[in-house]
Scaffold this active site. Sequence first.
Site, PDB file in Angstrom:
ATOM      1  N   LYS A  51       0.842  -1.286  -0.032  1.00 54.49           N
ATOM      2  CA  LYS A  51      -0.027   0.076  -0.001  1.00 54.49           C
ATOM      3  C   LYS A  51       0.673   1.190  -0.127  1.00 54.49           C
ATOM      4  O   LYS A  51       0.611   2.196  -0.722  1.00 54.49           O
ATOM      5  CB  LYS A  51      -0.936  -0.076   1.216  1.00 54.49           C
ATOM      6  CG  LYS A  51      -1.762   1.394   1.553  1.00 54.49           C
ATOM      7  CD  LYS A  51      -2.229   1.249   2.801  1.00 54.49           C
ATOM      8  CE  LYS A  51      -1.366   1.601   4.148  1.00 54.49           C
ATOM      9  NZ  LYS A  51      -1.949   2.308   5.140  1.00 54.49           N
ATOM     10  N   SER A 103       5.852  10.194   9.767  1.00 56.61           N
ATOM     11  CA  SER A 103       7.101  10.286   8.899  1.00 56.61           C
ATOM     12  C   SER A 103       6.204  10.902   7.410  1.00 56.61           C
ATOM     13  O   SER A 103       6.881  11.035   6.515  1.00 56.61           O
ATOM     14  CB  SER A 103       7.985   9.226   8.510  1.00 56.61           C
ATOM     15  OG  SER A 103       7.185   8.206   8.268  1.00 56.61           O
ATOM     16  N   SER A 123      10.249   6.269  11.961  1.00 57.33           N
ATOM     17  CA  SER A 123       9.639   5.642  10.992  1.00 57.33           C
ATOM     18  C   SER A 123      10.785   6.129   9.614  1.00 57.33           C
ATOM     19  O   SER A 123      10.327   6.185   8.528  1.00 57.33           O
ATOM     20  CB  SER A 123       8.446   5.631  10.381  1.00 57.33           C
ATOM     21  OG  SER A 123       7.485   5.266  11.528  1.00 57.33           O
ATOM     22  N   ASP A 135       4.206  -0.534  12.384  1.00 59.69           N
ATOM     23  CA  ASP A 135       3.103  -1.086  11.789  1.00 59.69           C
ATOM     24  C   ASP A 135       2.956  -2.510  12.273  1.00 59.69           C
ATOM     25  O   ASP A 135       2.043  -3.095  12.244  1.00 59.69           O
ATOM     26  CB  ASP A 135       2.834  -1.018  10.302  1.00 59.69           C
ATOM     27  CG  ASP A 135       2.481   0.531  10.050  1.00 59.69           C
ATOM     28  OD1 ASP A 135       1.879   1.135  10.719  1.00 59.69           O
ATOM     29  OD2 ASP A 135       2.290   0.521   8.658  1.00 59.69           O
ATOM     30  N   ARG A 147      -2.565   1.720  19.157  1.00 61.11           N
ATOM     31  CA  ARG A 147      -1.820   0.356  18.629  1.00 61.11           C
ATOM     32  C   ARG A 147      -1.158   0.011  19.936  1.00 61.11           C
ATOM     33  O   ARG A 147      -0.466  -0.992  19.867  1.00 61.11           O
ATOM     34  CB  ARG A 147      -1.260   0.233  17.530  1.00 61.11           C
ATOM     35  CG  ARG A 147      -2.224   0.415  16.088  1.00 61.11           C
ATOM     36  CD  ARG A 147      -1.325   0.185  15.029  1.00 61.11           C
ATOM     37  NE  ARG A 147      -2.381   0.122  14.112  1.00 61.11           N
ATOM     38  CZ  ARG A 147      -2.229   0.536  12.690  1.00 61.11           C
ATOM     39  NH1 ARG A 147      -0.861   0.938  12.320  1.00 61.11           N
ATOM     40  NH2 ARG A 147      -3.051   0.688  11.898  1.00 61.11           N
ATOM     41  N   LYS A 191      -9.315  -2.402   4.540  1.00 58.23           N
ATOM     42  CA  LYS A 191      -8.529  -1.106   4.332  1.00 58.23           C
ATOM     43  C   LYS A 191      -7.380  -1.280   3.606  1.00 58.23           C
ATOM     44  O   LYS A 191      -6.829  -0.523   2.810  1.00 58.23           O
ATOM     45  CB  LYS A 191      -8.147  -0.708   5.574  1.00 58.23           C
ATOM     46  CG  LYS A 191      -7.443   0.747   5.850  1.00 58.23           C
ATOM     47  CD  LYS A 191      -7.346   1.517   7.038  1.00 58.23           C
ATOM     48  CE  LYS A 191      -7.070   2.685   7.227  1.00 58.23           C
ATOM     49  NZ  LYS A 191      -5.885   3.062   6.525  1.00 58.23           N
TER      50      LYS A 191
END
Length: 638
Positions: free
Chosen positions: A27, A166, A193, A308, A340, A406
Amino acid sequence: MNRETKRVKIAPIEGTLDAEVILPGSKSLTNRALIIAALARGTTILEGVGLSDDTEAMLAALQAIGVRVSIEGTTVTLDSSNGLSAPEAPLDARMSGTTARFLVPLIAAAGGGEVTAHAQMRGRPMKDLADALRALGVRVDGDALPLVVSGRVNGSSVSIAPGVTSQFISALLLSAPAYPDGLDLHLDGAAVSRPYIEMTVGVMRTFGADVDVRSDRIVVSPGGYAARRYAIEPDASTASYPLAAAALVGGRVTILGLGSASLQGDAEFARRVLEPMGVSVYVDPYQIEVRGSGVLDAIDVDLADMSDTAPTFAALAAKACGTSRATGIGFIREGKESDRVDNPVTELSRLGISASVDPDGFSITGGSHHHAAVETYEDHRMAMSLALLGLVESPVTILDPGCSAKTFPGYWEMLDRLRSTARSRPRVLAIDGPAGSGKSTVAKRLSTLLRLPHLDTGATYRAVTLAVLRSGVAIDDHESVAQAARGATIVVGPSTVTVDDVDVTSAIREPDVTSAVSTVAANPGVRIVLAEAQRQWARARGAAVLEGRDIGTAVFPDATLKVYLHASVEERAQRRAAETGDTDVESMAKAIATRDHLDMTRESDPLTVASDAVVVDSTSMSIDDVVSTIEALWEEQG
Ligand code: DC
């Protein structure tokens, strides 16, 4: 599964996995390449595009500003030769952070417009990006979505605090080649990141941009992009799920098309997270393969550069032996689809796992979980990672599983495919033969070549022998020796052997062990314990090379391939002499002959040639020849 499905129950997998997985395109790379294609002169053809909610939001927005788009399968062709125009209606980024952030500087290059999004995205940060554009002379109304952009870029120098995401930096960089004077971007502090910034720069350069990266400054020259054909890599963050499934369930998963040549920081997940947890990892430029055993070590890991994958790590940590900690991820409590750090802790606790929130991450103690329905917070990564736990021990019900669309609409089908590869019988390459026939050297080489874990079962007998010698029990006291074998925890790793957590790698090769081991190995009680431990070891991994004396006859009589490796006593004595530097070849030959005799005449599982074994006599063969002979036999087995 459609978007409206309310819940899905994930049940444990019986057996071990054996799968090759092709994942949708990244993605992150797709959305970067789409922005570049919009700004490039000519026709850009993107192959392997990951079509999902997020990338479809981007495609629709690009069409609204004048890019012609055609889609065939996963190939997307984009043509912006008519130039970009201000959109008539607000551009809708839906729930996509990269789409929202990358579009704002792009429409500053296209003559202005409005960017809006789903309510969840409206709460996510945009202000630093809006301020940066203002510093470049653009008018931006609002500090959160929806934002209205007007006027054009007329400056080139800007500072940004890179602490929150980022994506602001990537957003400014991607459109910068279209700005009249390019961009001179100062980074006001350490970037989170950072691999994502490197990914952005990597794709920009592939499309001909001139980008100069220094530690606190990135300079982009004006001049636009050159259109081209570009293959999108499979998504590395998504790869963390099937890879983690192999680690949890046991067995092999290979991700095709993603390896050390990847631009994505998350492609490091296997090396940086799974390997330290005890999973075997093999990486080449275009492939990542892991083989798990279902047994995981707890680790502490800084995930700042691959945040992630934090929810995936949480699922692994829930099954590891001990307490694992993820650090460096305080910043993912905001700015992402959901918190998260807090949400994995809440949902794991709901499943009965002990977990807590730390100042910059979480701590999770591995243990048993019970069945429960877990919340997913409209966060695809929460849904996909929590589902992994359902693959082992007890089911897990995922609420709102459709939120995975998503980034990965086919996720649940992929889990079904993994499940369909499960096998209960391991594939075993059994190599038996007398001492000094070259088994260990050959088995290690084959293990590397065939990417199979390797167990030197002789080392398990040696380890028990050492434990017995150290305990002071007489080696002919059958019952006490068998009890010592039952009580010892022996771990044979790729290069070390431990007994009850003590490294005995060299001690088990000492002469006192060598002279006592045949007696201990003749003890039927010891053999029963070790043979079962060896079976379990191979079953958990799904496939393996095992070397010893009785693998093809007693441990795995149904082994996939049985090789009996032979060499004359004289040749074996010469080899040992060359290895140890000992010049008394004659007494070495005698010792070998005595050990052969003991191994071959003991009552319990003596060293014999299985009726269906292939005998390879290595007396006058090179190691290379022996290895390639066995490799060819294994390949024949498919
Ligand atoms: O391969 P090695 O020399 O490290 O083996 C040590 C001893 O263990 C040897 O005397 C035979 C015994 N052994 C066994 O009985 N069964 C096995 N599967 C492996 C080794």
